[in-house]
Design an enzyme around this catalytic site. Sequence first.
Site, PDB file in Angstrom:
ATOM      1  N   LYS A  11       0.826  -1.217   0.000  1.00  0.00           N
ATOM      2  CA  LYS A  11       0.000   0.000   0.000  1.00  0.00           C
ATOM      3  C   LYS A  11       0.866   1.276   0.000  1.00  0.00           C
ATOM      4  CE  LYS A  11      -4.009  -2.206   2.188  1.00  0.00           C
ATOM      5  NZ  LYS A  11      -5.051  -2.079   3.238  1.00  0.00           N
ATOM      6  N   TYR A  51     -12.522  -1.828  -4.055  1.00  0.00           N
ATOM      7  CA  TYR A  51     -13.036  -1.904  -2.682  1.00  0.00           C
ATOM      8  C   TYR A  51     -14.564  -1.784  -2.618  1.00  0.00           C
ATOM      9  CZ  TYR A  51      -8.425  -1.922  -0.452  1.00  0.00           C
ATOM     10  OH  TYR A  51      -7.175  -2.275  -0.002  1.00  0.00           O
ATOM     11  N   HIS A 117      -2.289  -5.437   1.451  1.00  0.00           N
ATOM     12  CA  HIS A 117      -3.584  -6.087   1.219  1.00  0.00           C
ATOM     13  C   HIS A 117      -3.310  -7.512   0.787  1.00  0.00           C
ATOM     14  CE1 HIS A 117      -7.435  -7.203  -0.613  1.00  0.00           C
ATOM     15  NE2 HIS A 117      -6.699  -7.675  -1.594  1.00  0.00           N
ATOM     16  N   GLU A 128      -9.449 -10.711  -8.071  1.00  0.00           N
ATOM     17  CA  GLU A 128      -8.547  -9.569  -7.861  1.00  0.00           C
ATOM     18  C   GLU A 128      -7.329  -9.653  -8.788  1.00  0.00           C
ATOM     19  OE1 GLU A 128      -7.813  -9.577  -3.619  1.00  0.00           O
ATOM     20  OE2 GLU A 128      -9.867  -8.962  -3.186  1.00  0.00           O
TER      21      GLU A 128
END
Length: 140
Positions: A11, A51, A117, A128
Amino acid sequence: MAIERTFSILKPDATRRNLTGAINERFEKAGLRIVAQKRIHMTEAQAGKFYEVHKERPFYGELVKFMTSGPVVVQVLEGENAVLKNREIMGATNPANADAGTIRKDFAESIEANSVHGSDSLENAAIEIAYFFAGCEIVG
Ligand code: RTP
Ligand code: MG
C-alpha cells in the site's frame, strides 16, 4: 497441500517509506514466490471498484483516498496454501491486534495505513488477480 495464487498490494504507506523490499523478503522467506509484480498509481475509479464490497462502510471514502494517495505495488504470490499463508504473514487488519512477527505488527502505521492487502479467499484472489493482471504478465 494445494499450490495457490493470491493477490497482494503493497500500500502507499509502504512505498512511501521504501519498505517494498523488506516486505517482499517476508513473502519469499515464507515460501511464497512473487510470480507477477508492478508499480502503479491507482485512479479513484480503479480503487473505488476494487473496494466496492466496502462501499457502505464508514471508512470507504477515506480508504479510496488513501489507496490513491501514492504509488502501490500490485503482486501475485504463489505457493502452498498461499491465500491463508499470506493472511497469516500479514497479521490482523489493525496493527494493534496483530501478532508479533507479522508484517502489519512490524510495519503498519494504523488500521488504514496497514502496509499490505491480501485476498481473503481463493475465489476473491482469482477475481482480484484478473482485475490487475493479464495472464501473460504472470510467470510462474
Ligand atoms: P485488506 O482487504 O486490505 O487485505 O485488509 P483486511 O481484509 O484485513 O481488512 P478489510 O476489512 O477488508 O478492510 C479493507 C481495508 O480497509 C481499511 N480499513 N479501515 N478505519 C477503519 O476502521 C478501517 N477498517 C478497515 C484497511 O486499510 C483495511 O486493510
Ligand atoms: Mg479485505
